[in-house]
Design a protein around this motif. Structure first.
Motif, PDB file in Angstrom:
ATOM      1  N   ILE A 313      24.153  30.328  44.480  1.00 43.21           N
ATOM      2  CA  ILE A 313      23.268  30.062  45.619  1.00 43.21           C
ATOM      3  C   ILE A 313      23.968  29.237  46.690  1.00 43.21           C
ATOM      4  N   TRP A 314      25.102  28.627  46.337  1.00 45.99           N
ATOM      5  CA  TRP A 314      25.828  27.818  47.325  1.00 45.99           C
ATOM      6  C   TRP A 314      26.685  28.670  48.247  1.00 45.99           C
ATOM      7  N   GLY A 315      26.978  29.876  47.822  1.00 44.31           N
ATOM      8  CA  GLY A 315      27.653  30.833  48.679  1.00 44.31           C
ATOM      9  C   GLY A 315      29.067  30.449  49.081  1.00 44.31           C
ATOM     10  N   ILE A 316      29.545  31.083  50.138  1.00 42.82           N
ATOM     11  CA  ILE A 316      30.896  30.890  50.659  1.00 42.82           C
ATOM     12  C   ILE A 316      30.804  30.228  52.023  1.00 42.82           C
ATOM     13  N   SER A 317      31.432  29.098  52.155  1.00 44.86           N
ATOM     14  CA  SER A 317      31.446  28.379  53.435  1.00 44.86           C
ATOM     15  C   SER A 317      32.565  28.903  54.312  1.00 44.86           C
ATOM     16  N   MET A 318      32.216  29.427  55.468  1.00 44.11           N
ATOM     17  CA  MET A 318      33.229  29.916  56.405  1.00 44.11           C
ATOM     18  C   MET A 318      34.127  28.764  56.869  1.00 44.11           C
ATOM     19  N   GLU A 319      33.544  27.596  57.009  1.00 45.62           N
ATOM     20  CA  GLU A 319      34.331  26.429  57.421  1.00 45.62           C
ATOM     21  C   GLU A 319      35.360  26.066  56.350  1.00 45.62           C
ATOM     22  N   LYS A 320      34.949  26.137  55.080  1.00 49.25           N
ATOM     23  CA  LYS A 320      35.882  25.836  53.993  1.00 49.25           C
ATOM     24  C   LYS A 320      37.015  26.852  53.954  1.00 49.25           C
ATOM     25  N   VAL A 321      36.682  28.133  54.138  1.00 50.66           N
ATOM     26  CA  VAL A 321      37.720  29.173  54.150  1.00 50.66           C
ATOM     27  C   VAL A 321      38.741  28.886  55.238  1.00 50.66           C
ATOM     28  N   SER A 322      38.243  28.504  56.422  1.00 52.90           N
ATOM     29  CA  SER A 322      39.144  28.204  57.539  1.00 52.90           C
ATOM     30  C   SER A 322      39.993  26.975  57.250  1.00 52.90           C
ATOM     31  N   ASN A 323      39.359  25.928  56.749  1.00 54.24           N
ATOM     32  CA  ASN A 323      40.075  24.665  56.521  1.00 54.24           C
ATOM     33  C   ASN A 323      41.051  24.735  55.349  1.00 54.24           C
ATOM     34  N   ASP A 324      40.629  25.382  54.253  1.00 51.74           N
ATOM     35  CA  ASP A 324      41.440  25.387  53.038  1.00 51.74           C
ATOM     36  C   ASP A 324      42.476  26.503  52.998  1.00 51.74           C
ATOM     37  N   PHE A 325      42.176  27.623  53.656  1.00 54.16           N
ATOM     38  CA  PHE A 325      43.056  28.780  53.526  1.00 54.16           C
ATOM     39  C   PHE A 325      43.671  29.246  54.852  1.00 54.16           C
ATOM     40  N   GLY A 326      43.009  28.963  55.959  1.00 49.83           N
ATOM     41  CA  GLY A 326      43.586  29.299  57.253  1.00 49.83           C
ATOM     42  C   GLY A 326      42.818  30.361  58.020  1.00 49.83           C
ATOM     43  N   ALA A 327      43.134  30.471  59.290  1.00 52.59           N
ATOM     44  CA  ALA A 327      42.411  31.367  60.202  1.00 52.59           C
ATOM     45  C   ALA A 327      42.534  32.832  59.801  1.00 52.59           C
ATOM     46  N   LYS A 328      43.700  33.244  59.296  1.00 50.49           N
ATOM     47  CA  LYS A 328      43.874  34.651  58.924  1.00 50.49           C
ATOM     48  C   LYS A 328      42.938  35.044  57.783  1.00 50.49           C
ATOM     49  N   TYR A 329      42.746  34.123  56.844  1.00 47.67           N
ATOM     50  CA  TYR A 329      41.842  34.396  55.726  1.00 47.67           C
ATOM     51  C   TYR A 329      40.401  34.481  56.221  1.00 47.67           C
ATOM     52  N   LEU A 330      40.048  33.609  57.142  1.00 42.15           N
ATOM     53  CA  LEU A 330      38.694  33.655  57.708  1.00 42.15           C
ATOM     54  C   LEU A 330      38.450  34.972  58.428  1.00 42.15           C
ATOM     55  N   GLN A 331      39.423  35.403  59.215  1.00 41.36           N
ATOM     56  CA  GLN A 331      39.281  36.668  59.932  1.00 41.36           C
ATOM     57  C   GLN A 331      39.152  37.841  58.964  1.00 41.36           C
ATOM     58  N   TYR A 332      39.944  37.798  57.897  1.00 38.37           N
ATOM     59  CA  TYR A 332      39.887  38.860  56.900  1.00 38.37           C
ATOM     60  C   TYR A 332      38.510  38.907  56.244  1.00 38.37           C
ATOM     61  N   LEU A 333      37.961  37.751  55.900  1.00 39.14           N
ATOM     62  CA  LEU A 333      36.645  37.681  55.276  1.00 39.14           C
ATOM     63  C   LEU A 333      35.557  38.157  56.232  1.00 39.14           C
ATOM     64  N   GLN A 334      35.619  37.711  57.472  1.00 35.17           N
ATOM     65  CA  GLN A 334      34.605  38.119  58.452  1.00 35.17           C
ATOM     66  C   GLN A 334      34.606  39.629  58.652  1.00 35.17           C
ATOM     67  N   LYS A 335      35.780  40.201  58.735  1.00 37.59           N
ATOM     68  CA  LYS A 335      35.880  41.652  58.928  1.00 37.59           C
ATOM     69  C   LYS A 335      35.371  42.401  57.701  1.00 37.59           C
ATOM     70  N   GLY A 336      35.796  41.956  56.503  1.00 36.08           N
ATOM     71  CA  GLY A 336      35.401  42.648  55.283  1.00 36.08           C
ATOM     72  C   GLY A 336      33.931  42.530  54.957  1.00 36.08           C
ATOM     73  N   SER A 337      33.335  41.405  55.290  1.00 41.87           N
ATOM     74  CA  SER A 337      31.925  41.174  54.944  1.00 41.87           C
ATOM     75  C   SER A 337      30.957  41.783  55.952  1.00 41.87           C
ATOM     76  N   SER A 338      31.440  42.130  57.140  1.00 42.08           N
ATOM     77  CA  SER A 338      30.538  42.583  58.212  1.00 42.08           C
ATOM     78  C   SER A 338      29.738  43.816  57.807  1.00 42.08           C
ATOM     79  N   LYS A 339      30.383  44.763  57.099  1.00 46.04           N
ATOM     80  CA  LYS A 339      29.656  45.991  56.728  1.00 46.04           C
ATOM     81  C   LYS A 339      28.549  45.686  55.716  1.00 46.04           C
ATOM     82  N   TYR A 340      28.791  44.725  54.835  1.00 44.72           N
ATOM     83  CA  TYR A 340      27.771  44.369  53.857  1.00 44.72           C
ATOM     84  C   TYR A 340      26.622  43.601  54.503  1.00 44.72           C
ATOM     85  N   VAL A 341      26.931  42.833  55.520  1.00 46.01           N
ATOM     86  CA  VAL A 341      25.881  42.145  56.275  1.00 46.01           C
ATOM     87  C   VAL A 341      25.004  43.176  56.984  1.00 46.01           C
ATOM     88  N   SER A 342      25.636  44.167  57.599  1.00 48.69           N
ATOM     89  CA  SER A 342      24.876  45.199  58.318  1.00 48.69           C
ATOM     90  C   SER A 342      24.046  46.060  57.367  1.00 48.69           C
TER      91      SER A 342
END
Length: 376
Positions: A313-342
């Motif tokens: 229930i705590w999910g995935i924090s986009m801020e944590k992904v950016s801070n801990d792994f970097g902008a490229k990982y955040l972009q990859y997650l945002q792109k990959g998750s967009s179809k499931y959000v839609s």
């Protein structure tokens, strides 16, 4: 927060679906308990914070004598700083939890039971080759609830031939005892298990995804109606009864694993002990830790966070992904998750990515699709 997991590598008999490390011979049980206690002492400098959870898993810890359990817990207290109110859990099978054992167990520091019920249906238990029968499943809960308030039980759904009505009865039987925590898993066919061989030879029908999905829906609806919080994909609890031990795993906290096949995690690396009782015993006798380790790459840690975060229930924090792994990982997650959000299977609220009700049964598949294999 830190936790200690102690693996008890013994079972009375092998369940057909199980691929965990254990032995059905208790011949070396005394030597093993001594070795486990010694490893705890050998690793007293492995954790820098107070121990908040002690979890005795397996295998089947309840096959041990009460004095053995007390020795292992006492050894943790002797070698580590333990918090004032730790969660101390023991996994147990119904056939071990007779009134005498429970009365003695209640006098130890153990304050939480995790009982492997799996099913209240006799035919299911025989098919899975469980050591207990349906009557013992009911009787152990009747007795256990006299001594412990913090009890979790395991239930398996998607069993071949189990009707929706039988599954409802299973869940309702558990609810009738006022159990505050239920862990429930789909029957999974693991490689090299007896279940896989039985299915391959046509002696048992293969589990069906459609049946498992229906059982999962029944489970989530029934437990929600009884005030349970679906806090992790396979775990449901009343408020204030979340498993502190397991929640720490899912939230990426550090933990120390003791015993054959046990894993440890310090935030940056993972280590694991050899999955062999004889080799483990010989190594500890020689004052050597029988373990291997690996440093987790950024991608490894990202993938683990995706898998564990999406299940909770705590999910995935986009801020944590950016801070801990970097902008490229955040972009990859945002792109990959967009179809499931839609598609309505994922949602983003206040920068937190979580699974919707309609996406929960598909969580592991969605997480796998969001894993990063190679980031150029």
């Amino acid at each position: 927060m830190s936790g200690i997991y102690i693996h008890i590598p013994f079972c009375k008999q092998a369940c057909h679906y199980c691929d965990f490390h254990f032995s059905t011979s208790m011949r070396n049980s005394d030597s093993m308990v001594s070795a486990l206690a010694k490893e705890i002492s050998m690793r007293k400098d492995a954790m820098d914070g107070p121990v908040e959870t002690i979890y005795l898993g397996g295998g089947t810890p309840s096959v041990l004598k009460i004095r053995d359990l007390e020795l292992l817990i006492a050894t943790v207290y002797e070698n580590f700083t333990v918090s004032e109110n730790p969660e101390i859990t023991i996994e147990a099978n119904p056939d071990d939890l007779n009134p005498d054992y429970l009365e003695k167990l209640a006098r130890t520091k153990v304050n939480r039971l995790s009982i492997g019920i799996q099913s209240f249906v006799e035919e299911d238990l025989r098919m899975m080759n469980r050591a207990h029968n349906a009557a013992e499943a009911v009787n152990c809960l009747r007795e256990a609830t006299k001594y412990f308030g913090n009890i979790s039980i395991d239930l398996i759904y998607g069993i071949p031939g189990m009707s929706n009505e039988q599954w409802k009865q299973n869940v309702n039987t558990a609810l009738s005892f006022g159990i505050p925590h239920i862990s429930s898993y789909a029957l999974t066919v693991e490689p090299k298990t007896a279940l896989q061989k039985l299915i391959a030879t046509g002696k048992i029908a293969a589990p069906q995804d459609d049946a498992a999905r229906e059982h999962f829906t029944i489970l989530t609806e029934l437990l929600a109606n009884h005030g349970f919080i679906h806090y992790e994909l396979s775990n449901f609890a009343k408020e204030n009864y979340f498993s502190r031990n397991n929640s720490a795993y899912w939230l990426g906290k550090k933990y120390l694993g003791i015993g054959p096949s046990a894993h440890s995690y310090d935030g940056l690396s993972r280590s694991w002990n050899v999955a062999s009782n004889p080799i483990y015993l010989k190594s500890i006798e020689k004052d050597a830790l029988p373990s291997e380790a690996e440093i987790l790459s950024v991608t490894d840690r990202y993938n683990e966070y995706i898998m564990t975060g999406l299940r909770t229930i705590w999910g995935i924090s986009m801020e944590k992904v950016s801070n801990d792994f970097g902008a490229k990982y955040l972009q990859y997650l945002q792109k990959g998750s967009s179809k499931y959000v839609s598609e309505g299977l994922l949602r983003i609220d206040d920068g937190i990515l979580t699974v919707t009700e309609s996406g929960k049964f598909l969580t592991d598949g969605i997480a796998g699709d969001l894993f990063l294999v190679n980031l150029a």
